[in-house]
Scaffold this motif. Structure first.
Motif, PDB file in Angstrom:
ATOM      1  N   VAL A  53     -56.302   1.928 104.056  1.00 39.88           N
ATOM      2  CA  VAL A  53     -57.302   1.591 104.152  1.00 39.88           C
ATOM      3  C   VAL A  53     -58.036   0.354 103.129  1.00 39.88           C
ATOM      4  N   ILE A  54     -57.707   0.531 101.948  1.00 39.76           N
ATOM      5  CA  ILE A  54     -57.839  -0.986 101.056  1.00 39.76           C
ATOM      6  C   ILE A  54     -58.065  -2.413 101.126  1.00 39.76           C
ATOM      7  N   THR A  55     -56.652  -2.648 102.185  1.00 39.17           N
ATOM      8  CA  THR A  55     -56.445  -4.270 102.816  1.00 39.17           C
ATOM      9  C   THR A  55     -56.977  -4.556 103.818  1.00 39.17           C
ATOM     10  N   GLN A  56     -57.682  -3.496 104.239  1.00 43.43           N
ATOM     11  CA  GLN A  56     -58.368  -4.354 105.536  1.00 43.43           C
ATOM     12  C   GLN A  56     -59.608  -4.591 104.632  1.00 43.43           C
ATOM     13  N   TYR A  57     -60.191  -4.818 104.167  1.00 45.76           N
ATOM     14  CA  TYR A  57     -61.397  -4.821 103.214  1.00 45.76           C
ATOM     15  C   TYR A  57     -60.877  -6.318 101.792  1.00 45.76           C
ATOM     16  N   VAL A  58     -60.029  -6.314 101.894  1.00 45.19           N
ATOM     17  CA  VAL A  58     -59.323  -7.046 100.378  1.00 45.19           C
ATOM     18  C   VAL A  58     -59.282  -8.166 101.151  1.00 45.19           C
ATOM     19  N   TYR A  59     -57.911  -7.843 102.460  1.00 52.96           N
ATOM     20  CA  TYR A  59     -57.313  -9.522 102.831  1.00 52.96           C
ATOM     21  C   TYR A  59     -58.484  -9.038 104.185  1.00 52.96           C
ATOM     22  N   PRO A  60     -58.191 -10.356 104.593  1.00 54.21           N
ATOM     23  CA  PRO A  60     -59.887 -11.074 105.437  1.00 54.21           C
ATOM     24  C   PRO A  60     -58.821 -11.168 107.085  1.00 54.21           C
ATOM     25  N   LYS A  61     -58.038 -11.511 106.342  1.00 60.71           N
ATOM     26  CA  LYS A  61     -57.091 -11.774 107.973  1.00 60.71           C
ATOM     27  C   LYS A  61     -55.768 -11.323 108.983  1.00 60.71           C
ATOM     28  N   LEU A  62     -55.943  -9.899 108.618  1.00 59.43           N
ATOM     29  CA  LEU A  62     -54.703  -9.397 109.098  1.00 59.43           C
ATOM     30  C   LEU A  62     -54.418  -9.716 110.782  1.00 59.43           C
ATOM     31  N   SER A  63     -53.718  -8.906 110.983  1.00 61.44           N
ATOM     32  CA  SER A  63     -53.445  -9.191 112.821  1.00 61.44           C
ATOM     33  C   SER A  63     -53.394  -8.306 112.984  1.00 61.44           C
ATOM     34  N   TYR A  64     -53.895  -7.152 112.501  1.00 60.14           N
ATOM     35  CA  TYR A  64     -54.358  -5.991 112.527  1.00 60.14           C
ATOM     36  C   TYR A  64     -55.312  -4.489 112.288  1.00 60.14           C
ATOM     37  N   ASP A  65     -55.925  -4.105 113.231  1.00 59.94           N
ATOM     38  CA  ASP A  65     -57.136  -3.308 112.808  1.00 59.94           C
ATOM     39  C   ASP A  65     -56.687  -2.006 112.288  1.00 59.94           C
ATOM     40  N   VAL A  66     -56.599  -1.460 111.163  1.00 59.17           N
ATOM     41  CA  VAL A  66     -56.406   0.202 111.334  1.00 59.17           C
ATOM     42  C   VAL A  66     -57.224   1.373 112.190  1.00 59.17           C
ATOM     43  N   ARG A  67     -58.157   1.018 112.025  1.00 55.79           N
ATOM     44  CA  ARG A  67     -58.898   1.744 112.562  1.00 55.79           C
ATOM     45  C   ARG A  67     -59.130   1.610 114.240  1.00 55.79           C
ATOM     46  N   LYS A  68     -58.373   0.232 114.460  1.00 51.72           N
ATOM     47  CA  LYS A  68     -58.317   0.541 116.085  1.00 51.72           C
ATOM     48  C   LYS A  68     -57.135   0.184 116.812  1.00 51.72           C
ATOM     49  N   ASP A  69     -55.991   0.277 116.037  1.00 52.25           N
ATOM     50  CA  ASP A  69     -54.751   0.150 116.177  1.00 52.25           C
ATOM     51  C   ASP A  69     -54.007   0.980 115.790  1.00 52.25           C
ATOM     52  N   PHE A  70     -53.904   2.310 114.942  1.00 47.95           N
ATOM     53  CA  PHE A  70     -53.689   4.072 114.994  1.00 47.95           C
ATOM     54  C   PHE A  70     -54.736   4.946 114.943  1.00 47.95           C
ATOM     55  N   VAL A  71     -54.178   5.711 115.285  1.00 48.85           N
ATOM     56  CA  VAL A  71     -54.899   6.808 114.950  1.00 48.85           C
ATOM     57  C   VAL A  71     -54.032   8.002 113.555  1.00 48.85           C
ATOM     58  N   PRO A  72     -55.129   8.733 113.049  1.00 48.60           N
ATOM     59  CA  PRO A  72     -54.499  10.194 111.978  1.00 48.60           C
ATOM     60  C   PRO A  72     -53.097  11.080 112.571  1.00 48.60           C
ATOM     61  N   LEU A  73     -52.764  11.251 112.502  1.00 46.32           N
ATOM     62  CA  LEU A  73     -51.923  12.642 112.565  1.00 46.32           C
ATOM     63  C   LEU A  73     -51.835  13.994 111.419  1.00 46.32           C
ATOM     64  N   GLY A  74     -51.829  12.950 110.358  1.00 48.04           N
ATOM     65  CA  GLY A  74     -52.497  14.553 110.092  1.00 48.04           C
ATOM     66  C   GLY A  74     -51.763  13.715 107.727  1.00 48.04           C
TER      67      GLY A  74
END
Length: 277
Positions: A53-74
């Protein structure tokens, strides 16, 4: 190690071999980016932790978005970090620490494994909520940070129970609060920062499995079922409880936690103006 133990149990239950690949580097972004390119078939799970989660806001130019590219399992585990101090600081309680920090703004130091790390963000959130100014001293890794704390070159740090338990028992460090909202059974004698004076403070370390967005619902349901079964096994529950809290392992539980994490760390990064190193 926890992920390996859980994966082994799920492997036994599913009759499928789990192959674990370590992809470290760049605050976990290398491994996350690679996982984001895998097929959405349930055959690739990513072990996510707070930097997910943290890197999503510290690094501005990531090649992915964890909120759109992944789903939680557990979730596999949640655990607090501990605010620990060198005994030379001469304090034993959070109240004493806050009084000292307020009397010496910007002079009481806290060590971290580096800028943008979980301990760094916990320290910044703590400063914001406690209304104090601490001196951030970043290191290149947790080992050097802990070594300098033990040597008295820095005053304090936010560290995991596993990192500091031996030093607490020997008296080389003093724990003055845990970063969970409620006390953890393994640390029942230690007050939380919230109950000791910083209202509603919570900042957890955690581990959980996510997989690709678009994975078929029946596959997600099957994986979720077996993760929950694995977490109910006595050997895994005992292992998890040694340093943290045992989650239920449901998709909704992890989704709720991730929602809180995104709100918490986006705000903290923006307020503290944290940039990648």
């Amino acid at each position: 190690m926890l992920a390996r133990t859980v994966a082994q149990k799920m492997s036994e239950q599913l009759g499928q071999t789990f192959v674990i690949e370590n992809k470290p580097g760049a605050a976990s972004t290398i491994g996350i980016a690679e996982a984001a390119k895998t097929p959405a078939d349930g055959y690739t799970l990513l072990l996510a932790a707070a930097p997910y989660v943290i890197t999503q806001y510290v690094y501005p130019k990531l090649s992915y978005d964890v909120r759109k590219d992944f789903v939680p399992l557990g979730l596999l585990q949640t655990t607090p970090t501990l605010l620990v101090v060198n005994p030379a600081l001469g304090i034993n309680t959070l109240n004493d620490f806050l009084k000292l920090a307020k009397s010496k703004p910007g002079q009481i130091s806290y060590a971290t494994p580096g800028g943008g790390s979980l301990p760094h963000l916990i320290g910044e959130l703590f400063k914001q909520q406690a209304g104090i100014d601490l001196l951030h001293v970043p290191y290149k890794g947790g080992g050097p940070a802990l070594a300098d704390l033990l040597a008295g070159h820095v005053n304090s740090s936010f560290l995991s129970p596993i990192e500091v338990n031996a030093h607490l028992k020997s008296g080389k460090l003093i724990a003055i609060g845990a970063s969970s909202l409620k006390r953890t059974p393994a640390l029942a004698a230690l007050p939380t920062l919230a109950e000791a004076g910083v209202a509603d403070f919570e900042a957890l370390a955690w581990f959980g499995f996510v997989t690709r967005q678009g994975t078929p619902p029946d596959v997600l349901a099957k994986l979720s079922e077996h993760l929950q079964r694995a977490l109910k096994s006595p050997e895994i529950r005992d292992k998890v409880a040694q340093s943290g809290d045992v989650p239920a392992g449901t998709v909704q539980e992890f989704a709720d936690l991730l929602g809180r994490e995104h709100v918490r760390w986006e705000s903290t990064v923006k307020t503290a103006n944290i940039k990648p190193e």
